[in-house]
Design a protein around this motif. Structure first.
Motif, PDB file in Angstrom:
ATOM      1  N   ASN A 205       0.841  -1.200   0.000  1.00 58.41           N
ATOM      2  CA  ASN A 205       0.000   0.000   0.000  1.00 58.41           C
ATOM      3  C   ASN A 205       0.877   1.251   0.000  1.00 58.41           C
ATOM      4  OD1 ASN A 205       0.833   0.576   2.633  1.00 58.41           O
ATOM      5  ND2 ASN A 205      -0.907  -0.517   3.538  1.00 58.41           N
ATOM      6  N   PHE A 206       0.204   2.434   0.004  1.00 57.81           N
ATOM      7  CA  PHE A 206       0.909   3.715  -0.098  1.00 57.81           C
ATOM      8  C   PHE A 206       1.982   3.858   0.981  1.00 57.81           C
ATOM      9  CE2 PHE A 206       1.176   8.121   1.363  1.00 57.81           C
ATOM     10  CZ  PHE A 206       1.593   8.748   0.211  1.00 57.81           C
ATOM     11  N   PHE A 207       1.622   3.521   2.226  1.00 55.01           N
ATOM     12  CA  PHE A 207       2.564   3.743   3.331  1.00 55.01           C
ATOM     13  C   PHE A 207       3.742   2.778   3.278  1.00 55.01           C
ATOM     14  CE2 PHE A 207      -1.423   5.585   4.727  1.00 55.01           C
ATOM     15  CZ  PHE A 207      -0.989   6.857   5.041  1.00 55.01           C
ATOM     16  N   GLN A 208       3.465   1.540   2.825  1.00 58.47           N
ATOM     17  CA  GLN A 208       4.583   0.608   2.680  1.00 58.47           C
ATOM     18  C   GLN A 208       5.558   1.068   1.602  1.00 58.47           C
ATOM     19  OE1 GLN A 208       1.958  -2.725   2.165  1.00 58.47           O
ATOM     20  NE2 GLN A 208       2.619  -3.664   4.089  1.00 58.47           N
ATOM     21  N   LYS A 209       4.985   1.606   0.500  1.00 61.76           N
ATOM     22  CA  LYS A 209       5.856   2.132  -0.560  1.00 61.76           C
ATOM     23  C   LYS A 209       6.681   3.296  -0.028  1.00 61.76           C
ATOM     24  CE  LYS A 209       2.550   1.539  -4.163  1.00 61.76           C
ATOM     25  NZ  LYS A 209       1.877   2.200  -5.284  1.00 61.76           N
ATOM     26  N   MET A 210       6.037   4.159   0.745  1.00 58.95           N
ATOM     27  CA  MET A 210       6.715   5.294   1.359  1.00 58.95           C
ATOM     28  C   MET A 210       7.924   4.814   2.165  1.00 58.95           C
ATOM     29  SD  MET A 210       5.775   8.306   1.071  1.00 58.95           S
ATOM     30  CE  MET A 210       5.738   9.623   2.180  1.00 58.95           C
ATOM     31  N   TRP A 211       7.658   3.843   3.034  1.00 61.57           N
ATOM     32  CA  TRP A 211       8.650   3.405   4.006  1.00 61.57           C
ATOM     33  C   TRP A 211       9.778   2.625   3.349  1.00 61.57           C
ATOM     34  CZ3 TRP A 211      10.092   4.966   8.484  1.00 61.57           C
ATOM     35  CH2 TRP A 211      10.890   4.150   9.301  1.00 61.57           C
ATOM     36  N   HIS A 212       9.414   1.774   2.369  1.00 61.25           N
ATOM     37  CA  HIS A 212      10.434   0.884   1.811  1.00 61.25           C
ATOM     38  C   HIS A 212      11.085   1.419   0.546  1.00 61.25           C
ATOM     39  CE1 HIS A 212       9.788  -2.285   4.699  1.00 61.25           C
ATOM     40  NE2 HIS A 212       8.481  -2.170   4.516  1.00 61.25           N
ATOM     41  N   ILE A 213      10.437   2.338  -0.151  1.00 61.56           N
ATOM     42  CA  ILE A 213      11.029   2.839  -1.392  1.00 61.56           C
ATOM     43  C   ILE A 213      11.407   4.317  -1.274  1.00 61.56           C
ATOM     44  CG2 ILE A 213      10.677   3.209  -3.855  1.00 61.56           C
ATOM     45  CD1 ILE A 213       8.646   0.914  -3.726  1.00 61.56           C
ATOM     46  N   VAL A 214      10.407   5.172  -0.994  1.00 59.28           N
ATOM     47  CA  VAL A 214      10.645   6.613  -1.102  1.00 59.28           C
ATOM     48  C   VAL A 214      11.675   7.090  -0.089  1.00 59.28           C
ATOM     49  CG1 VAL A 214       9.580   8.877  -0.914  1.00 59.28           C
ATOM     50  CG2 VAL A 214       8.350   7.013  -2.026  1.00 59.28           C
ATOM     51  N   ILE A 215      11.475   6.732   1.183  1.00 55.15           N
ATOM     52  CA  ILE A 215      12.381   7.258   2.207  1.00 55.15           C
ATOM     53  C   ILE A 215      13.820   6.773   1.999  1.00 55.15           C
ATOM     54  CG2 ILE A 215      12.873   7.255   4.705  1.00 55.15           C
ATOM     55  CD1 ILE A 215       9.882   7.610   5.136  1.00 55.15           C
ATOM     56  N   PRO A 216      14.056   5.491   1.728  1.00 55.05           N
ATOM     57  CA  PRO A 216      15.458   5.095   1.445  1.00 55.05           C
ATOM     58  C   PRO A 216      16.031   5.762   0.194  1.00 55.05           C
ATOM     59  CG  PRO A 216      14.108   3.153   1.872  1.00 55.05           C
ATOM     60  CD  PRO A 216      13.176   4.306   1.786  1.00 55.05           C
ATOM     61  N   CYS A 217      15.229   5.874  -0.863  1.00 56.55           N
ATOM     62  CA  CYS A 217      15.745   6.471  -2.102  1.00 56.55           C
ATOM     63  C   CYS A 217      16.075   7.953  -1.916  1.00 56.55           C
ATOM     64  CB  CYS A 217      14.737   6.328  -3.245  1.00 56.55           C
ATOM     65  SG  CYS A 217      14.705   4.692  -3.948  1.00 56.55           S
ATOM     66  N   LEU A 218      15.344   8.622  -1.026  1.00 56.89           N
ATOM     67  CA  LEU A 218      15.578  10.058  -0.856  1.00 56.89           C
ATOM     68  C   LEU A 218      16.617  10.349   0.224  1.00 56.89           C
ATOM     69  CD1 LEU A 218      12.150  11.831  -1.283  1.00 56.89           C
ATOM     70  CD2 LEU A 218      13.867  11.223  -2.953  1.00 56.89           C
ATOM     71  N   LYS A 219      17.223   9.312   0.756  1.00 55.19           N
ATOM     72  CA  LYS A 219      18.165   9.539   1.857  1.00 55.19           C
ATOM     73  C   LYS A 219      19.313  10.482   1.484  1.00 55.19           C
ATOM     74  CE  LYS A 219      20.607   7.220   5.502  1.00 55.19           C
ATOM     75  NZ  LYS A 219      21.157   5.974   6.027  1.00 55.19           N
ATOM     76  N   PRO A 220      19.924  10.324   0.285  1.00 50.32           N
ATOM     77  CA  PRO A 220      20.995  11.269  -0.065  1.00 50.32           C
ATOM     78  C   PRO A 220      20.497  12.710  -0.105  1.00 50.32           C
ATOM     79  CG  PRO A 220      20.952   9.421  -1.591  1.00 50.32           C
ATOM     80  CD  PRO A 220      19.730   9.308  -0.761  1.00 50.32           C
ATOM     81  N   THR A 221      19.277  12.912  -0.667  1.00 49.62           N
ATOM     82  CA  THR A 221      18.716  14.255  -0.740  1.00 49.62           C
ATOM     83  C   THR A 221      18.491  14.809   0.664  1.00 49.62           C
ATOM     84  OG1 THR A 221      17.552  13.480  -2.676  1.00 49.62           O
ATOM     85  CG2 THR A 221      16.899  15.608  -1.823  1.00 49.62           C
ATOM     86  N   THR A 222      17.920  13.978   1.533  1.00 45.44           N
ATOM     87  CA  THR A 222      17.657  14.421   2.898  1.00 45.44           C
ATOM     88  C   THR A 222      18.955  14.777   3.603  1.00 45.44           C
ATOM     89  OG1 THR A 222      15.761  12.959   2.939  1.00 45.44           O
ATOM     90  CG2 THR A 222      16.514  13.795   5.055  1.00 45.44           C
ATOM     91  N   LEU A 223      19.982  13.953   3.397  1.00 40.85           N
ATOM     92  CA  LEU A 223      21.273  14.233   4.038  1.00 40.85           C
ATOM     93  C   LEU A 223      21.848  15.549   3.526  1.00 40.85           C
ATOM     94  CD1 LEU A 223      23.381  13.117   6.031  1.00 40.85           C
ATOM     95  CD2 LEU A 223      24.562  12.158   4.076  1.00 40.85           C
ATOM     96  N   PHE A 224      21.761  15.755   2.195  1.00 41.84           N
ATOM     97  CA  PHE A 224      22.248  17.005   1.603  1.00 41.84           C
ATOM     98  C   PHE A 224      21.538  18.212   2.227  1.00 41.84           C
ATOM     99  CE2 PHE A 224      21.366  20.308  -1.608  1.00 41.84           C
ATOM    100  CZ  PHE A 224      22.652  20.726  -1.892  1.00 41.84           C
TER     101      PHE A 224
END
Lengths: 300, 286
Positions: A205-224
């Motif tokens: 579902n939406f939240f699982q995609k958020m947790w397992h895909i979006v947040i890890p993929c955006l980690k470099p951006t968040t760190l920057f």
């Protein structure tokens, strides 16, 4: 490469270096005069009691007197409080906004991005002038009127040491988050759609995609954004200077403002230079720690 | 397929979802735009002391008296705008010229010391500006003794490392073959720069020009430090002085704030694309 082509190439490249040096000479001169020299000079001045008519060398006295000053530690604490209250909130707000923008049509996306960016083009002084009236301590002040609407008492927002810091933080929350939003949206668009397809097949579902895909993929951006945000926040002092002057009772004196006051209110240039180098050291350590502990699996 | 499930459910559910999102986004937009809205509508009020009025959150009055009041504050108030315009224009033009040429050299020409010099330039972006502030002030005021001049306002930012970095980043994507063929035809580096690189780099030059102009127009502390007479001050410094001299004149203060911010709003609305593009060009990993 045969000797003939390499000779031909040499002939073609003849004069390139001369042009290159010509192209960068102004940049190098400006850099040497207005960045490199001042940095070296800051080191020297920090060991001196500065006077335009001849400075005296006083060893590490500036540093010891700073490290013994209570105000210095208070300003560090204020800077940390301000950073902790503003940077993570800014990240969460911009992340949430960029997620909400995604399903909209392109045109709407651009409009929203522009709207969120807009306050960033207004000058800091203009915004400070406006916010001074929003925080006006009279019951006619905008924020006090808003509170009065709900039957709450008026506050002396900038004049009381219990609310002054919060006022500056609130101002930062409601400032422009356009830059971070635009960067987040660009990063979101860069996520490979095959990840989502795989997740859909697994029935995520939406939240699982958020947790397992979006947040890890955006980690470099968040760190920057985190690192640049913290570095920026440690240097902030324009709003404190214009809104509270660091008061009341130094409740909003940040390191940046302390340096400014030391230099241009008390004209202790040596001490100010020493403070600024300590600030640079702190920023360096913090940036290093952030990369070390948060950047483990981020590639650059 | 994407993060949002666009296929499941019917049209109504999707419209419903998007409507809720738009409402939330609008609420946040209202909160961040409120200070600007408040500034604009209040600037059209009468120039009377705050105690005498109860200001409104809705546009009602339309009077330009407060603008006149602001300009009447000092005989130099028009000069502030002119000063800001002169300084921002010169800094903008010089940054576009020198950052473009330096960016080209660093991205496309092989010369001895290239990597080292660029690394040195780039590392200076890590230095907090507080470190250079005091020595820079001493340099301009005590050594060069040029305080209160246009040179003092302009020189330290004639070309910034950030703009060089921006230009280099952008030009790195221009294929080398294009430049090689120009070379074979006998063009020297200057001709290559003018005829090939510049036409291909219009976007990054526009981004640099706009962001540099905006930053210089909005900058407050440096002009505040190195100017000491009203006729050399910029609009930001003038606005600050006005604010502290007339703490109770609410509407004229908002008029002053509007005057200092309006040129940037106009620039933003007419060249929005470049502003937004500038953010993404600048944020690419180095």
């Amino acid at each position: 490469m045969s000797r003939a082509t390499s000779r031909a190439r040499n002939r073609l490249n003849r004069g390139d270096s001369a042009w290159a040096y010509l192209f960068i000479i102004v940049a190098l001169l400006v850099y040497a005069l207005f960045t490199a020299y001042p940095v070296l000079s800051a080191f020297i001045i920090s060991f001196q009691e500065y006077s335009p008519r001849g400075s005296t060398y006083i060893g590490i006295d500036n540093y010891t007197s700073i490290l013994q000053s209570e105000l210095f530690y208070k300003s560090i604490r204020n800077t940390i409080i301000y950073t902790v209250l503003t940077v993570p909130v800014a990240l969460i707000l911009s992340f949430a906004v960029s997620i909400m923008i995604m399903p909209l049509q392109k045109r709407l996306q651009t409009t929203f991005k522009a709207v969120y960016y807009l306050p960033a083009v207004a000058s800091g002084v203009a915004l400070a002038v406006v916010w001074l009236w929003i925080f006006d301590p009279m019951s006619a002040g905008v924020l006090n009127r808003f509170l009065g609407f709900f039957g709450l008492d008026s506050q002396n927002w900038l004049g009381s040491s219990s609310t002054a810091m919060f006022s500056l933080v609130l101002m930062s929350w409601l400032s422009s988050h356009g830059t971070a939003i635009i960067i987040y949206v660009a990063a979101l668009l860069g996520i490979d759609s095959s990840y989502y397809e795989a997740a859909d097949i697994d029935g995520a579902n939406f939240f699982q995609k958020m947790w397992h895909i979006v947040i890890p993929c955006l980690k470099p951006t968040t760190l920057f954004l985190l690192v640049t945000g913290v570095i920026g926040s440690f240097q902030v002092f324009q709003n404190a200077y214009l809104m509270t002057g660091g008061g009341p009772n130094h409740a909003t004196t940040m390191v940046g403002l302390l340096i400014f006051d030391t230099a241009f209110k008390y004209f202790e240039f040596g001490k100010a230079a020493a403070q600024s180098l300590l600030l640079a050291l702190m920023i360096g350590i913090i940036a290093f720690l952030q990369f070390k502990f948060l950047g483990k699996d981020v590639e650059y | 397929m994407a993060l949002y499930n666009n296929h499941l459910g019917n049209r109504t559910t999707r419209t419903f979802r998007n409507t809720i999102l738009i409402v939330l986004l609008l609420l946040f937009a209202l909160a961040t735009l409120f200070p600007i809205y408040f500034m604009l509508i209040s600037s059209f009020g009468d120039p009377v002391e705050a105690g005498a009025i109860s200001y409104s959150l809705w546009p009602g009055k339309f009077s330009l008296e407060s603008y006149k009041f602001f300009f009447a504050f000092s005989e130099h108030s028009y000069r502030w705008i002119l000063n800001s315009l002169i300084v921002a224009t010169v800094v903008m033009v010089s940054n576009v010229i020198f950052a473009t040429t330096a960016g080209y050299a660093f991205s496309k020409i092989n010369f001895r010391g290239r990597a080292l010099l660029f690394a040195i330039l780039l590392s200076s972006m890590m230095i907090p500006y507080q470190v250079t502030q005091v020595p820079l002030y001493i340099l301009i005021v005590n050594i060069f003794q040029i305080q209160n001049t246009y040179q003092a306002l302009i020189m330290p930012t004639l070309v910034t490392v950030y703009n060089i970095f921006l230009a280099k980043q952008f030009m790195s994507s221009i294929p080398r073959e294009v430049l090689e063929s120009a070379k074979v035809e006998g063009a020297n580096q200057f001709q290559t720069l003018i005829r090939i690189i510049l036409p291909l780099s219009k976007t990054v030059m526009a981004v640099m020009a706009i962001l540099t102009f905006m930053e210089t127009w909005n900058t407050f502390f440096w002009p505040f430090l190195v100017t000491n007479t009203m006729d050399m001050q910029t609009i930001q410094v003038g606005l600050k002085n006005f604010r502290f001299a007339n703490t109770t004149y609410f509407a004229p203060m908002m008029a002053g704030a509007t005057i200092s911010a309006l040129p940037m709003f106009i620039l933003f609305f007419s060249l929005q694309r470049y502003f937004l593009e500038g953010v993404t060009v600048g944020a690419v990993k180095g």
